[in-house]
Enzyme design. Structure first.
Site, PDB file in Angstrom:
ATOM      1  N   SER A 217       0.833  -1.042  -0.009  1.00 40.79           N
ATOM      2  CA  SER A 217       0.080   0.096  -0.133  1.00 40.79           C
ATOM      3  C   SER A 217       0.914   1.357   0.034  1.00 40.79           C
ATOM      4  O   SER A 217       2.031   1.114   0.445  1.00 40.79           O
ATOM      5  CB  SER A 217      -0.844  -0.003   1.181  1.00 40.79           C
TER       6      SER A 217
ATOM      7  N   TYR B 222      -1.435  -0.389  10.588  1.00 41.97           N
ATOM      8  CA  TYR B 222      -1.738  -0.971   9.189  1.00 41.97           C
ATOM      9  C   TYR B 222      -0.479  -0.461   8.069  1.00 41.97           C
ATOM     10  O   TYR B 222       0.107  -1.242   7.557  1.00 41.97           O
ATOM     11  CB  TYR B 222      -3.077  -0.209   8.675  1.00 41.97           C
TER      12      TYR B 222
HETATM   13  P1  NDP Z   1     -11.700  -5.687   0.598  1.00 38.24           P
HETATM   14  O1  NDP Z   1     -12.181  -5.443   1.888  1.00 38.24           O
HETATM   15  O2  NDP Z   1     -12.842  -5.284  -0.761  1.00 38.24           O
HETATM   16  O3  NDP Z   1     -10.951  -7.200   0.402  1.00 38.24           O
HETATM   17  C1  NDP Z   1     -10.321  -7.576   1.284  1.00 38.24           C
HETATM   18  C2  NDP Z   1     -10.375  -9.260   1.092  1.00 38.24           C
HETATM   19  O4  NDP Z   1      -9.464  -9.500   1.819  1.00 38.24           O
HETATM   20  C3  NDP Z   1     -11.689  -9.810   1.301  1.00 38.24           C
HETATM   21  O5  NDP Z   1     -11.687 -10.945   0.075  1.00 38.24           O
HETATM   22  C4  NDP Z   1     -11.487 -10.429   2.536  1.00 38.24           C
HETATM   23  O6  NDP Z   1     -12.104 -11.869   2.419  1.00 38.24           O
HETATM   24  C5  NDP Z   1      -9.837 -10.866   2.446  1.00 38.24           C
HETATM   25  N1  NDP Z   1      -9.266 -11.300   3.748  1.00 38.24           N
HETATM   26  C6  NDP Z   1      -9.349 -10.342   4.944  1.00 38.24           C
HETATM   27  N2  NDP Z   1      -9.187 -10.868   6.007  1.00 38.24           N
HETATM   28  C7  NDP Z   1      -8.984 -12.242   5.583  1.00 38.24           C
HETATM   29  C8  NDP Z   1      -8.762 -13.379   6.406  1.00 38.24           C
HETATM   30  N3  NDP Z   1      -8.458 -13.386   7.789  1.00 38.24           N
HETATM   31  N4  NDP Z   1      -8.567 -14.561   5.844  1.00 38.24           N
HETATM   32  C9  NDP Z   1      -8.714 -14.650   4.298  1.00 38.24           C
HETATM   33  N5  NDP Z   1      -9.120 -13.443   3.776  1.00 38.24           N
HETATM   34  C10 NDP Z   1      -9.284 -12.251   4.539  1.00 38.24           C
HETATM   35  O7  NDP Z   1     -10.678  -4.900   0.177  1.00 38.24           O
HETATM   36  P2  NDP Z   1      -9.517  -4.532  -1.136  1.00 38.24           P
HETATM   37  O8  NDP Z   1      -9.809  -5.287  -2.157  1.00 38.24           O
HETATM   38  O9  NDP Z   1      -9.194  -2.992  -1.251  1.00 38.24           O
HETATM   39  O10 NDP Z   1      -8.200  -5.020  -0.302  1.00 38.24           O
HETATM   40  C11 NDP Z   1      -7.419  -6.157  -1.001  1.00 38.24           C
HETATM   41  C12 NDP Z   1      -5.825  -5.659  -0.436  1.00 38.24           C
HETATM   42  O11 NDP Z   1      -5.426  -4.345  -0.869  1.00 38.24           O
HETATM   43  C13 NDP Z   1      -5.900  -5.640   1.253  1.00 38.24           C
HETATM   44  O12 NDP Z   1      -4.332  -6.213   1.456  1.00 38.24           O
HETATM   45  C14 NDP Z   1      -5.446  -4.172   1.316  1.00 38.24           C
HETATM   46  O13 NDP Z   1      -4.810  -3.747   2.337  1.00 38.24           O
HETATM   47  C15 NDP Z   1      -5.004  -3.728   0.188  1.00 38.24           C
HETATM   48  N6  NDP Z   1      -5.025  -2.067  -0.108  1.00 38.24           N
HETATM   49  C16 NDP Z   1      -6.149  -1.727  -0.301  1.00 38.24           C
HETATM   50  C17 NDP Z   1      -6.472  -0.185  -1.021  1.00 38.24           C
HETATM   51  C18 NDP Z   1      -7.688   0.277  -0.863  1.00 38.24           C
HETATM   52  O14 NDP Z   1      -7.615   1.595  -0.753  1.00 38.24           O
HETATM   53  N7  NDP Z   1      -8.801  -0.236  -0.995  1.00 38.24           N
HETATM   54  C19 NDP Z   1      -5.213   0.650  -1.135  1.00 38.24           C
HETATM   55  C20 NDP Z   1      -3.921  -0.187  -1.056  1.00 38.24           C
HETATM   56  C21 NDP Z   1      -3.850  -1.629  -0.432  1.00 38.24           C
HETATM   57  P3  NDP Z   1     -13.088 -12.583   3.653  1.00 38.24           P
HETATM   58  O15 NDP Z   1     -13.489 -11.398   4.469  1.00 38.24           O
HETATM   59  O16 NDP Z   1     -14.137 -13.222   2.908  1.00 38.24           O
HETATM   60  O17 NDP Z   1     -12.236 -13.368   4.352  1.00 38.24           O
HETATM   61  C1  8X3 Z   2      -5.235   1.691   1.835  1.00 34.91           C
HETATM   62  C2  8X3 Z   2      -4.745   2.805   1.560  1.00 34.91           C
HETATM   63  O1  8X3 Z   2      -3.936   5.196   2.282  1.00 34.91           O
HETATM   64  O2  8X3 Z   2      -6.154   4.429   2.894  1.00 34.91           O
HETATM   65  O3  8X3 Z   2      -3.974   0.834   1.772  1.00 34.91           O
HETATM   66  O4  8X3 Z   2      -4.021   3.279   3.898  1.00 34.91           O
HETATM   67  S1  8X3 Z   2      -4.739   4.142   2.760  1.00 34.91           S
END
Ligand code: NDP
Ligand code: 8X3
Length: 255
Positions: free
Chosen positions: A137, A150
């Site tokens: 991220s 985080y």
């Molecule tokens: P979502 O919340 O839409 O998706 C997150 C996914 O992670 C879900 O499919 C969830 O599945 C899974 N997950 C969370 N905890 C667990 C667990 N204990 N076991 C298995 N699966 C898990 O968010 P994003 O698509 O945005 O997030 C994807 C990645 O991108 C993350 O690592 C996030 O930190 C990162 N990210 C997101 C950004 C944003 O602004 N959206 C920016 C930068 C990075 P389920 O709950 O079904 O288990």
């Molecule tokens: C998610 C992006 O900047 O909201 O990783 O933490 S931020």
């Protein structure tokens, strides 16, 4: 045999979009996450091409069982998309909840490590051209109030990705730290403990990255010529602008 992508966090956001893109382009997809119903719905969209596995990143045995139980057609893993993860809480230290810290560390750090270790033997069988794409991220580089642990977990993902390249030198496996900024998914709803209204508000008056943008980037990375390794990608929407560190006035200090 079709190439296989193993995706963590395929129930939502980046992971679900990536699953759909790869399956639409003839890859077999191992779709993992905790919400079984969503995985089964995804699998029904691509009969025979998506193997849904309920898997909890915070439980090592669950990860190992998911990999051990893969059917033959889903074993030649060409790409591991270490994407599952979450942020919990927006409080500044010390207004935090240490249980939330532990969950973030167990998911974003230990879950990613255990998945990498479990899938690695299958990636090594593919060897040249295989890749691991770890989702970091921009929070690993740009500090903000409430980003404390985080951002720390994502800094781990960044450095671990670089170190892993060194450890796996000679295997042919490529490794990328993919570091997105502001992106629309369920991320904010999860962070706020289920506030989907806050999730909508976050993206209502701006143009964030979309899960499909990340899926397209993953596709590009996974299909590059086998001799090319992109070490890291930092990707933001045009509406998000990096800014310089703040300077506090004297009267902003305590005491
Ligand atoms: P979502 O919340 O839409 O998706 C997150 C996914 O992670 C879900 O499919 C969830 O599945 C899974 N997950 C969370 N905890 C667990 C667990 N204990 N076991 C298995 N699966 C898990 O968010 P994003 O698509 O945005 O997030 C994807 C990645 O991108 C993350 O690592 C996030 O930190 C990162 N990210 C997101 C950004 C944003 O602004 N959206 C920016 C930068 C990075 P389920 O709950 O079904 O288990
Ligand atoms: C998610 C992006 O900047 O909201 O990783 O933490 S931020």
């Amino acid at each position: 045999m079709a190439p296989v992508i193993f995706i963590t966090g395929a129930t939502s956001g980046f992971g679900a979009a990536t699953a759909r893109l790869f399956a639409s382009n003839g890859w077999n997809v191992v779709a993992t996450g905790r919400r079984t119903e969503r995985l089964e719905k995804l699998a029904a969209e691509f009969p025979g091409q998506v193997h849904p596995v309920t898997m909890d990143l915070t439980v090592r045995e669950s990860i190992e069982a998911a990999v051990a139980g893969l059917p033959e057609a889903f074993r030649p893993i060409t790409c591991l998309f270490n994407n599952g993860g979450l942020a919990l809480g927006t409080g500044a230290i010390p207004e935090i909840d240490t249980d939330q810290w532990r969950t973030m560390i167990e998911t974003n750090v230990m879950g990613l490590l255990h998945t990498t270790l479990a899938v690695l033997p299958l990636l090594r069988e593919v060897g040249k051209g295989a890749s691991i794409i770890n989702v970091g991220s921009i929070a690993q580089r740009f500090a903000y109030v409430g980003g404390n642990v985080y951002g720390g977990t994502k800094a781990f993902v960044h450095q671990f990705s670089m170190n892993l390249r060194t450890d796996l030198a000679g295997t042919g496996i490529r490794i990328t730290s993919l570091e997105p900024g502001h992106a629309k998914s369920e991320f904010t709803a999860v962070r706020t403990g289920g506030d989907f209204e806050a999730n909508e508000t976050m993206y209502a008056d701006n143009d964030p990255l979309l899960p499909e943008d990340i899926a397209g980037t993953v596709w590009w990375l996974a299909t590059l010529p086998a001799h090319v390794n992109v070490n890291l990608i930092e990707i933001m929407p045009v509406c998000q602008v990096p800014s310089r560190p703040v300077v506090l006035k004297r009267d902003a200090f305590e005491g």
